[in-house]
Design a protein around this motif. Structure first.
Motif, PDB file in Angstrom:
ATOM      1  N   ILE A  72       0.856  -1.298  -0.041  1.00  0.00           N
ATOM      2  CA  ILE A  72      -0.081  -0.023  -0.168  1.00  0.00           C
ATOM      3  C   ILE A  72       0.656   1.238   0.183  1.00  0.00           C
ATOM      4  O   ILE A  72       1.900   1.334   0.704  1.00  0.00           O
ATOM      5  N   PRO A  73       0.530   2.332  -0.960  1.00  0.00           N
ATOM      6  CA  PRO A  73      -0.612   2.475  -1.813  1.00  0.00           C
ATOM      7  C   PRO A  73      -0.420   1.810  -3.268  1.00  0.00           C
ATOM      8  O   PRO A  73      -1.553   1.774  -3.992  1.00  0.00           O
ATOM      9  N   GLY A  74       0.615   1.092  -3.372  1.00  0.00           N
ATOM     10  CA  GLY A  74       0.815   0.668  -4.839  1.00  0.00           C
ATOM     11  C   GLY A  74      -0.399  -0.395  -5.349  1.00  0.00           C
ATOM     12  O   GLY A  74      -0.645  -0.127  -6.580  1.00  0.00           O
ATOM     13  N   ALA A  75      -0.577  -1.250  -4.366  1.00  0.00           N
ATOM     14  CA  ALA A  75      -1.467  -2.354  -4.786  1.00  0.00           C
ATOM     15  C   ALA A  75      -3.089  -1.892  -4.411  1.00  0.00           C
ATOM     16  O   ALA A  75      -3.938  -2.556  -4.807  1.00  0.00           O
ATOM     17  N   LEU A  76      -3.408  -0.634  -4.089  1.00  0.00           N
ATOM     18  CA  LEU A  76      -4.754  -0.134  -3.911  1.00  0.00           C
ATOM     19  C   LEU A  76      -5.550  -0.407  -5.041  1.00  0.00           C
ATOM     20  O   LEU A  76      -5.289   0.135  -5.935  1.00  0.00           O
ATOM     21  N   LEU A  77      -6.915  -0.685  -4.747  1.00  0.00           N
ATOM     22  CA  LEU A  77      -7.905  -0.701  -5.772  1.00  0.00           C
ATOM     23  C   LEU A  77      -9.302  -0.113  -5.285  1.00  0.00           C
ATOM     24  O   LEU A  77      -9.468  -0.390  -4.310  1.00  0.00           O
ATOM     25  N   GLY A  78      -9.856   0.989  -6.216  1.00  0.00           N
ATOM     26  CA  GLY A  78     -11.196   1.374  -6.041  1.00  0.00           C
ATOM     27  C   GLY A  78     -11.716   1.548  -7.029  1.00  0.00           C
ATOM     28  O   GLY A  78     -11.189   1.887  -8.378  1.00  0.00           O
ATOM     29  N   SER A  79     -13.203   1.298  -7.028  1.00  0.00           N
ATOM     30  CA  SER A  79     -14.041   1.522  -8.262  1.00  0.00           C
ATOM     31  C   SER A  79     -15.393   1.905  -7.915  1.00  0.00           C
ATOM     32  O   SER A  79     -15.752   1.721  -6.846  1.00  0.00           O
ATOM     33  N   ALA A  80     -16.085   2.722  -8.649  1.00  0.00           N
ATOM     34  CA  ALA A  80     -17.531   3.042  -8.524  1.00  0.00           C
ATOM     35  C   ALA A  80     -18.257   2.830  -9.958  1.00  0.00           C
ATOM     36  O   ALA A  80     -17.518   3.285 -10.804  1.00  0.00           O
ATOM     37  N   LEU A  81     -19.376   2.186  -9.873  1.00  0.00           N
ATOM     38  CA  LEU A  81     -20.103   1.979 -11.073  1.00  0.00           C
ATOM     39  C   LEU A  81     -21.759   2.258 -11.035  1.00  0.00           C
ATOM     40  O   LEU A  81     -22.164   2.179  -9.824  1.00  0.00           O
ATOM     41  N   GLY A  82     -22.487   2.481 -11.999  1.00  0.00           N
ATOM     42  CA  GLY A  82     -23.456   2.620 -12.084  1.00  0.00           C
ATOM     43  C   GLY A  82     -24.251   1.989 -13.201  1.00  0.00           C
ATOM     44  O   GLY A  82     -23.860   2.336 -14.445  1.00  0.00           O
ATOM     45  N   ASN A  83     -25.146   1.209 -13.319  1.00  0.00           N
ATOM     46  CA  ASN A  83     -25.871   0.579 -14.310  1.00  0.00           C
ATOM     47  C   ASN A  83     -27.309   0.867 -14.362  1.00  0.00           C
ATOM     48  O   ASN A  83     -27.983   0.549 -13.502  1.00  0.00           O
ATOM     49  N   LEU A  84     -27.618   1.567 -15.447  1.00  0.00           N
ATOM     50  CA  LEU A  84     -29.227   1.651 -15.678  1.00  0.00           C
ATOM     51  C   LEU A  84     -29.393   0.753 -17.012  1.00  0.00           C
ATOM     52  O   LEU A  84     -29.055   1.054 -18.263  1.00  0.00           O
ATOM     53  N   THR A  85     -30.031  -0.423 -16.650  1.00  0.00           N
ATOM     54  CA  THR A  85     -30.517  -1.479 -17.588  1.00  0.00           C
ATOM     55  C   THR A  85     -31.857  -1.497 -17.943  1.00  0.00           C
ATOM     56  O   THR A  85     -32.938  -1.378 -17.166  1.00  0.00           O
ATOM     57  N   MET A  86     -32.208  -1.791 -19.352  1.00  0.00           N
ATOM     58  CA  MET A  86     -33.537  -1.763 -19.866  1.00  0.00           C
ATOM     59  C   MET A  86     -33.751  -3.019 -20.450  1.00  0.00           C
ATOM     60  O   MET A  86     -33.212  -3.274 -21.574  1.00  0.00           O
ATOM     61  N   PRO A  87     -34.702  -3.905 -20.225  1.00  0.00           N
ATOM     62  CA  PRO A  87     -35.112  -5.144 -20.801  1.00  0.00           C
ATOM     63  C   PRO A  87     -35.560  -5.005 -22.354  1.00  0.00           C
ATOM     64  O   PRO A  87     -36.758  -3.847 -22.242  1.00  0.00           O
ATOM     65  N   ILE A  88     -35.345  -5.317 -23.374  1.00  0.00           N
ATOM     66  CA  ILE A  88     -35.899  -4.889 -24.500  1.00  0.00           C
ATOM     67  C   ILE A  88     -36.521  -6.120 -25.176  1.00  0.00           C
ATOM     68  O   ILE A  88     -37.723  -5.993 -25.507  1.00  0.00           O
ATOM     69  N   PHE A  89     -35.948  -7.309 -25.349  1.00  0.00           N
ATOM     70  CA  PHE A  89     -36.700  -8.534 -25.772  1.00  0.00           C
ATOM     71  C   PHE A  89     -36.511  -9.753 -25.147  1.00  0.00           C
ATOM     72  O   PHE A  89     -35.082  -9.993 -24.957  1.00  0.00           O
ATOM     73  N   LYS A  90     -37.126 -10.272 -24.347  1.00  0.00           N
ATOM     74  CA  LYS A  90     -36.956 -11.360 -23.334  1.00  0.00           C
ATOM     75  C   LYS A  90     -37.778 -12.524 -24.007  1.00  0.00           C
ATOM     76  O   LYS A  90     -38.361 -13.456 -23.105  1.00  0.00           O
ATOM     77  N   ASN A  91     -38.120 -12.600 -25.186  1.00  0.00           N
ATOM     78  CA  ASN A  91     -39.037 -13.879 -25.840  1.00  0.00           C
ATOM     79  C   ASN A  91     -40.383 -13.720 -24.911  1.00  0.00           C
ATOM     80  O   ASN A  91     -40.908 -14.650 -24.809  1.00  0.00           O
ATOM     81  N   ARG A  92     -40.948 -12.719 -24.679  1.00  0.00           N
ATOM     82  CA  ARG A  92     -42.027 -12.285 -24.087  1.00  0.00           C
ATOM     83  C   ARG A  92     -42.259 -12.776 -22.631  1.00  0.00           C
ATOM     84  O   ARG A  92     -43.374 -12.805 -22.200  1.00  0.00           O
ATOM     85  N   LYS A  93     -41.066 -13.132 -22.028  1.00  0.00           N
ATOM     86  CA  LYS A  93     -41.248 -13.829 -20.778  1.00  0.00           C
ATOM     87  C   LYS A  93     -41.804 -12.674 -19.784  1.00  0.00           C
ATOM     88  O   LYS A  93     -42.762 -12.969 -18.813  1.00  0.00           O
ATOM     89  N   LEU A  94     -41.507 -11.654 -19.750  1.00  0.00           N
ATOM     90  CA  LEU A  94     -41.877 -10.427 -18.868  1.00  0.00           C
ATOM     91  C   LEU A  94     -43.219 -10.178 -18.800  1.00  0.00           C
ATOM     92  O   LEU A  94     -44.073 -10.156 -18.013  1.00  0.00           O
ATOM     93  N   LYS A  95     -43.789 -10.057 -20.334  1.00  0.00           N
ATOM     94  CA  LYS A  95     -45.068  -9.473 -20.520  1.00  0.00           C
ATOM     95  C   LYS A  95     -45.898 -10.773 -20.034  1.00  0.00           C
ATOM     96  O   LYS A  95     -46.927 -10.656 -19.528  1.00  0.00           O
TER      97      LYS A  95
END
Length: 484
Positions: A348-371
């Protein structure tokens, strides 16, 4: 660094804006189309209050019956199973509540080694070989030694998680009401079984008393036969009548033992004798009988409340299935250490790891399963509402039928008591007339047969009336709470 953090803050602002959104329909209780009062005899229409709020210990007056009910509530297998079902639903509710919190996972120690050959499109990592020449076949391409904490948090934008919580809560409450419904049925079944046992006891007393009466008549017939005043046919028919009454005794003894075993099965105990208390009278506090209103029935009867909670759960399930068709927002991040060489694992600090993420996902085609899942959930909700309406209708009918039975059984009881009194008088007069030579032996045994039938019928009507009181108590929703 500022350039990297701005999009993340934009995502947080979008999250707070969308979290106010909610899809689906809020639950609204259906219109039950309830009548103002039950269909009942006039004598009950002016009653106030409701029998459902009477403690079952106050409703029943027989200490032996109360002890049986106590044992049933403690040991009955259906009751014990229902309690476990409640515990399962409670665990599921706790799980649903935890859905609002982020998931946190710690990887205490991870090692990732990858080998490739010369036909691979890239070359080995230089730091791994530290300037040394790597093998052309199966050279070490990548090496990772890591320890980190990962966080993932789904934001409840469309109310998906809150719908899951609402469904779990309704399922938990439905399981509690199901347990209450089992308790009301159990109390009613134990009481009915106990009253049937008392009825059988009373009937076997009638049969034995009638056998003694037939023995007396047979002795009288024998005297007249010895005197040559009547034929052997009179003795045979009198003996036949005596055997009919005598054959009832083992039949009733058989029914008594079977009924005792059935009662003890309800209390979770092995077959044995059951201690009796009072006879078929003054077993129920009839002063507590009052109908209340159909609206109070909806609020108090456990199976109606269970059906409504199932409808609430189905409504929440429908909302959840609809929310799954909309975008989902997930925030996450990781913090820890990551190195290519094991000696640099915790450098440390050479091996330090940090990350932040955000995902906004939208189902488009699920073979009509969700409907399809949403449409099925919508139909399931309609089925749950039909089941609720059906339960309400059945409940109102059961209460009305119980009041009708009580009113008509009162009339039958008056007639049955008059019939028994008349039959006893007929037996007495027939014997006196037979001794005086003004009646035949056929009139004597006919009068005795009528007396036996009349007394048996009177006992059955008394037991049926007690069962009607119990059924009224159950149908109004009484018996599921010790204290009110």
């Amino acid at each position: 660094m500022k350039y990297i953090s701005y999009p993340f803050f934009y995502l947080l602002a979008l999250c707070s804006l969308l979290s106010a959104c909610h899809v689906g329909k809020r639950y609204v209780a259906p219109d039950y189309h309830l009548p103002d009062q039950y269909r009942m005899d006039a004598e009950y229409k002016d009653s106030v209050g409701t029998l459902a709020y009477v403690n079952w210990r106050e409703f029943f007056r027989d200490s032996s019956l109360i002890n049986l009910i106590d044992a049933g509530l403690a040991n009955n297998y259906d009751m014990r199973s229902a309690l476990l079902t409640i515990q399962i639903a409670n665990r599921q509710l706790s799980q649903a509540k935890a859905g609002f919190f982020p998931e946190v996972e710690a990887r205490l120690a991870g090692v990732n080694q990858q080998w490739r050959s010369s036909e691979f499109y890239s070359s080995p990592a230089s730091k791994i070989y530290d300037g040394k020449e790597a093998n052309k076949d199966l050279f070490r391409y990548q090496s990772q030694y890591y320890t980190d904490i990962n966080v993932s948090w789904e934001i409840d934008i469309w109310g998906k998680i809150s719908s899951q919580k609402e469904q779990s809560l309704a399922t938990f409450l439905a399981s509690s009401e199901a347990r209450n419904a089992i308790q009301t049925r159990l109390i009613a079944n134990i009481a009915k079984g106990y009253f049937n046992l008392l009825k059988l006891d009373a009937q076997i007393e009638v049969a034995k008393r009638n056998v003694q009466l037939n023995d007396s008549t047979l002795n009288m017939i024998k005297l007249q036969f010895d005197a040559g005043e009547i034929t052997s046919l009179a003795m045979q028919q009198t003996e036949s009548q005596r055997l009919i009454a005598a054959s009832l005794v083992p039949q009733l003894e058989q029914q008594i033992q079977i009924q005792e075993n059935a009662l003890l099965e309800l209390t979770g105990r092995m077959p044995a004798n059951i201690k009796r208390g009072k006879r078929l009278s003054n077993l129920i506090n009839e002063s507590k009988i009052s109908p209340g209103s159909p609206l109070s029935l909806i609020r108090n009867r456990p199976d109606v409340r269970e059906s409504e909670f199932k409808l609430i759960a189905a409504n929440a399930q429908m909302n959840n299935r609809e929310a799954l068709r909309y975008p989902s927002l997930t925030l996450g991040g990781a913090f820890g250490v990551n190195a290519m060489m094991p000696e640099n694992w915790f450098n440390i600090p050479g091996a330090l790891l940090g990350s932040a993420l955000g995902n906004l996902t939208m189902p488009i085609f699920k073979n009509r399963k969700l409907k399809t899942a949403y449409e099925v959930a919508k139909l399931e909700r309609e089925k749950a509402e039909i089941a609720l309406q059906q339960t309400v209708l059945r409940s109102v009918n059961e209460v009305s039928n119980s009041f009708t039975s009580l009113a008509k059984q009162k009339e039958q009881l008056v007639l049955a008591e008059a019939r028994v009194a008349n039959a006893h008088l007929a037996v007495k007069n027939a014997i006196l007339l037979f001794k005086s030579g003004f009646a035949t032996y056929l009139e004597v045994i006919t009068a005795q047969s009528n007396a036996l039938t009349s007394e048996m019928n009177l006992v059955s009507i008394k037991q049926a009336q007690l069962e009607s009181f119990v059924e009224l108590y159950r149908s109004l929703g009484g018996g599921w709470s010790v204290t009110r």
